[in-house]
Motif scaffolding. Structure first.
Motif, PDB file in Angstrom:
ATOM      1  N   THR A 135       0.828  -1.207   0.000  1.00 51.12           N
ATOM      2  CA  THR A 135       0.000   0.000   0.000  1.00 51.12           C
ATOM      3  C   THR A 135       0.860   1.253   0.000  1.00 51.12           C
ATOM      4  OG1 THR A 135      -1.737  -1.178   1.200  1.00 51.12           O
ATOM      5  CG2 THR A 135      -1.821   1.221   1.220  1.00 51.12           C
ATOM      6  N   ALA A 136       1.929   1.253   0.799  1.00 51.89           N
ATOM      7  CA  ALA A 136       2.820   2.416   0.851  1.00 51.89           C
ATOM      8  C   ALA A 136       3.509   2.631  -0.492  1.00 51.89           C
ATOM      9  CB  ALA A 136       3.854   2.226   1.960  1.00 51.89           C
ATOM     10  N   ALA A 137       3.990   1.555  -1.122  1.00 57.14           N
ATOM     11  CA  ALA A 137       4.657   1.688  -2.416  1.00 57.14           C
ATOM     12  C   ALA A 137       3.688   2.188  -3.483  1.00 57.14           C
ATOM     13  CB  ALA A 137       5.274   0.352  -2.820  1.00 57.14           C
ATOM     14  N   ALA A 138       2.470   1.633  -3.511  1.00 54.90           N
ATOM     15  CA  ALA A 138       1.486   2.076  -4.491  1.00 54.90           C
ATOM     16  C   ALA A 138       1.094   3.528  -4.270  1.00 54.90           C
ATOM     17  CB  ALA A 138       0.256   1.172  -4.428  1.00 54.90           C
ATOM     18  N   LEU A 139       1.010   3.931  -3.006  1.00 58.77           N
ATOM     19  CA  LEU A 139       0.637   5.317  -2.711  1.00 58.77           C
ATOM     20  C   LEU A 139       1.710   6.291  -3.191  1.00 58.77           C
ATOM     21  CD1 LEU A 139      -1.382   7.216  -1.230  1.00 58.77           C
ATOM     22  CD2 LEU A 139       0.045   6.959   0.795  1.00 58.77           C
ATOM     23  N   MET A 140       2.976   5.961  -2.952  1.00 59.28           N
ATOM     24  CA  MET A 140       4.050   6.865  -3.352  1.00 59.28           C
ATOM     25  C   MET A 140       4.244   6.884  -4.866  1.00 59.28           C
ATOM     26  SD  MET A 140       4.803   8.103  -0.464  1.00 59.28           S
ATOM     27  CE  MET A 140       6.283   9.057  -0.819  1.00 59.28           C
ATOM     28  N   LEU A 141       3.870   5.793  -5.551  1.00 57.67           N
ATOM     29  CA  LEU A 141       4.062   5.735  -7.001  1.00 57.67           C
ATOM     30  C   LEU A 141       2.856   6.266  -7.775  1.00 57.67           C
ATOM     31  CD1 LEU A 141       5.795   2.241  -7.402  1.00 57.67           C
ATOM     32  CD2 LEU A 141       6.861   4.494  -7.596  1.00 57.67           C
ATOM     33  N   PHE A 142       1.660   5.936  -7.326  1.00 53.43           N
ATOM     34  CA  PHE A 142       0.467   6.244  -8.112  1.00 53.43           C
ATOM     35  C   PHE A 142      -0.527   7.135  -7.377  1.00 53.43           C
ATOM     36  CE2 PHE A 142       1.829   1.813  -9.000  1.00 53.43           C
ATOM     37  CZ  PHE A 142       2.334   2.016 -10.286  1.00 53.43           C
ATOM     38  N   GLY A 143      -0.229   7.552  -6.150  1.00 51.95           N
ATOM     39  CA  GLY A 143      -1.163   8.364  -5.391  1.00 51.95           C
ATOM     40  C   GLY A 143      -1.308   9.770  -5.942  1.00 51.95           C
ATOM     41  N   GLN A 144      -2.438  10.379  -5.654  1.00 56.18           N
ATOM     42  CA  GLN A 144      -2.724  11.748  -6.072  1.00 56.18           C
ATOM     43  C   GLN A 144      -3.218  12.547  -4.878  1.00 56.18           C
ATOM     44  OE1 GLN A 144      -5.541  11.501  -9.277  1.00 56.18           O
ATOM     45  NE2 GLN A 144      -4.049  10.710 -10.752  1.00 56.18           N
ATOM     46  N   TYR A 145      -2.849  13.828  -4.853  1.00 58.12           N
ATOM     47  CA  TYR A 145      -3.275  14.702  -3.767  1.00 58.12           C
ATOM     48  C   TYR A 145      -4.707  15.159  -4.017  1.00 58.12           C
ATOM     49  CZ  TYR A 145       1.473  14.999  -1.974  1.00 58.12           C
ATOM     50  OH  TYR A 145       2.694  14.698  -1.435  1.00 58.12           O
TER      51      TYR A 145
END
Length: 460
Positions: A135-145
C-alpha cells in the motif's frame, strides 16, 4: 515422512493459511480495498470472509467453546451490548453497528480456532506487513493529492491508508530489536521498509496513525529495554529514528501532507466529543446504537447518519450506555493482561537461553504493540464498524497464552484442547533441585589421616 502423513499435515496448514488470510482481509479490507472490488466478486467480500471465519469456528467448535469458558469477559461484553440494541428503534446505521458487533465476535472467536496460535499469529503479522508495504509503495508511485492536500489512492480515505502504512514501522522495529538474527541485509531491508511506510503515512496527512505508530514502537522499545540483549540496539534505533525525522522536518521542503500535519485544526471533533459527552450525561444507559445524530447539533447527515464521535470509548458509552462501555473495558483489560503476561514469560525464556526460536518473543511482543496501536487509532478515527483490526488484535491477545505451548499441526495433539496440552507440556525443574548458574559446586573435603605422616608438622 510418508506421502499420507505429509498430506494430512499439509491440509491443516492450508486451512490455517486461509483462515489467516480471511482475518487480515476482514480486519483491513475496509481501509485499502476500493468499493469497486465487490463488482468483480459474485458476493460481498465481507460476506465471503465472514463465512470462512464462521466455518472455522464451527469446525473447531470444541476448542472455541473451551476458549469461551476461559474468557468470561467476552460473554459479558456481548451481553452488555444488547441493551443498546433495544434502547431505541434501530435505524439503518444502528443495524449496521449491530451487524458490526456480531462480526467483531466472529473475528475474536476465529483466533481461538488456530491449531498453532503462535505460527498463525506470525503469519497474520507477515500478511499485514506485506499489505502495508504494498500500500505504501502504491501510494508513493500512483497516489494523487486531493483538494485537502492529502495523498490518496483509488479515491480511498487517506486516514485508512495512513493507518495501514503506519503498521509497517511497528513490525519492522519489532523484528530489528527482538529478532535473534542480526543479518545486515535483512536489517537494511527492514529499515528501508520502515522509511517508505513512514513517508507514505506522513503524506496522507493523518495524525492519528502517526501517534499510533509512535505508541506501538514505544511498546517494542520497552520490551527491548527489558531484554538485555536488545537494550543497546533499542537505544541506537530509536535515537536514529528521532534524529532522522527531525532532520527531514527541518531541512527538506514541505510537501502538502506534512503541511497539514503542522496545522492545529481539530476538524470539529472537539465540539462533537463535547456534545456526545453531554448526551451520555443525560442518558447514562445509552441512546441506542446509531442514534447519536438525534442528540448532537450540526453533525447529522441528510440520510440520518451521524458523524460518530471518532472515539470508540465515547461511542460505546454514549450509544451503548454504562453497561456497554463497562463490558468493552473489561474485555480490553483482559486482552492486555493476557498478552502482557505472555510477553513477560517469553522474555524470561529468552533470558534463560531457551531455544524456542526468535518468534517465541516476537509473537506476543508484536501483538502487544499492534493492539496498543489499534486502541490508540480507535481514539482518533472511525467507529465500531471501521475499527475491525482492533477486534482481530483482541482475539490474538486473548489466545496469546498458547504462544509458548508449541502446538503441533497434528490433530491428535489437540484432543482435549489447550488444557490437556498444558498437562503434556514439559515442566521446568524446580528451584530446589536446579543448580545456581553462577555458583560452582564446592569440592569434597578430604578426611584428615590419623597418626603422624611424613612432611606433616606433627613429625617435628
Amino acid at each position: 515422512m510418508t506421502d499420507r502423513t505429509a498430506e494430512s499435515v499439509g491440509a491443516p496448514q492450508s486451512r490455517q493459511t486461509l483462515l489467516c488470510l480471511a482475518l487480515v482481509v476482514t480486519g483491513l479490507g475496509n481501509l485499502v480495498m476500493p468499493a469497486t472490488v465487490d463488482q468483480f466478486l459474485p458476493i460481498n467480500y465481507i460476506a465471503l470472509t465472514s463465512f470462512i471465519l464462521a466455518l472455522a469456528i464451527m469446525v473447531h467448535l470444541r476448542r472455541v467453546a473451551e476458549h469461551v469458558v476461559r474468557t468470561p469477559s467476552l460473554v459479558v461484553f456481548v451481553a452488555l451490548t444488547i441493551p443498546g440494541m433495544v434502547a431505541a428503534p434501530l435505524n439503518q446505521y444502528g443495524t449496521t453497528k449491530t451487524v458490526a458487533i456480531a462480526l467483531a465476535l466472529i473475528m475474536i472467536l476465529a483466533a481461538s480456532a488456530f491449531r498453532d496460535p503462535r505460527r498463525s499469529t506470525l503469519m497474520i503479522i507477515a500478511l499485514i506487513y506485506v499489505l502495508g508495504l504494498l500500500t505504501a509503495a502504491a501510494l508513493m508511485l500512483f497516489g494523487q493529492y486531493n483538494i485537502y492536500g492529502r495523498l490518496s489512492l483509488f479515491e480511498l480515505n487517506p486516514i485508512g491508508i495512513g493507518r495501514v502504512c503506519a503498521l509497517v514501522p511497528i513490525i519492522s522495529v519489532g523484528w530489528l530489536l527482538l529478532g535473534r538474527t542480526r543479518s545486515l541485509l535483512r536489517s537494511g531491508l527492514h529499515v528501508a521498509a520502515l522509511l517508505l511506510a513512514l513517508s507514505a503515512a506522513v503524506a496522507t496527512g493523518s495524525r492519528g496513525p502517526l501517534v499510533a505508530a509512535i505508541a506501538g514502537v514505544g511498546v517494542i522499545a520497552l520490551v527491548a529495554m527489558r531484554h538485555r540483549g536488545s537494550r543497546v540496539w533499542a537505544i541506537i534505533l530509536v535515537g536514529g529514528i528521532v534524529v532522522s525525522v527531525s532532520y527531514v522536518v527541518e531541512h527538506l521542503p514541505r510537501f502538502p501532507g506534512l503541511q497539514r500535519l503542522e496545522l492545529a485544526s481539530d476538524s470539529g471533533r472537539v465540539d462533537l466529543i463535547q456534545q456526545s459527552l453531554a448526551a451520555f450525561m443525560t442518558h447514562p444507559m445509552g441512546v441506542g446504537w446509531g442514534n447519536l445524530g438525534q442528540y448532537v447539533v450540526g453533525f447529522s447527515r441528510p440520510d440520518r447518519y451521524t458523524f460518530y464521535p471518532h472515539n470508540i470509548l465515547i461511542e460505546m458509552a454514549v450509544e451503548g450506555g454504562v453497561l456497554a462501555i463497562s463490558g468493552f473495558l473489561l474485555l480490553l483489560i483482559t486482552a492486555f493482561i493476557r498478552v502482557l503476561r505472555s510477553t513477560a514469560r517469553a522474555i524470561d525464556r529468552r533470558l534463560a537461553d531457551c531455544e524456542d526460536g526468535p518468534e517465541d518473543l516476537i509473537a506476543p511482543a508484536l501483538v502487544l504493540a499492534l493492539l496498543t496501536a489499534s486502541v490508540v487509532n480507535a481514539q482518533f478515527s472511525s467507529d465500531i464498524v471501521g475499527n475491525r483490526l482492533l477486534w482481530v488484535m483482541i482475539g490474538l491477545a486473548l489466545v496469546s497464552p498458547a504462544f509458548g505451548q508449541g502446538h503441533s499441526f497434528e490433530e491428535k495433539e489437540f484432543r482435549g484442547g489447550f488444557r490437556a496440552h498444558r498437562r503434556r507440556a514439559p515442566q521446568r525443574p524446580s528451584a530446589a533441585i536446579r543448580p545456581h548458574p553462577g555458583r560452582a559446586r564446592a569440592p569434597l573435603r578430604r578426611a584428615r589421616p590419623r597418626g603422624p605422616q611424613r612432611g606433616h608438622p606433627d613429625d617435628t
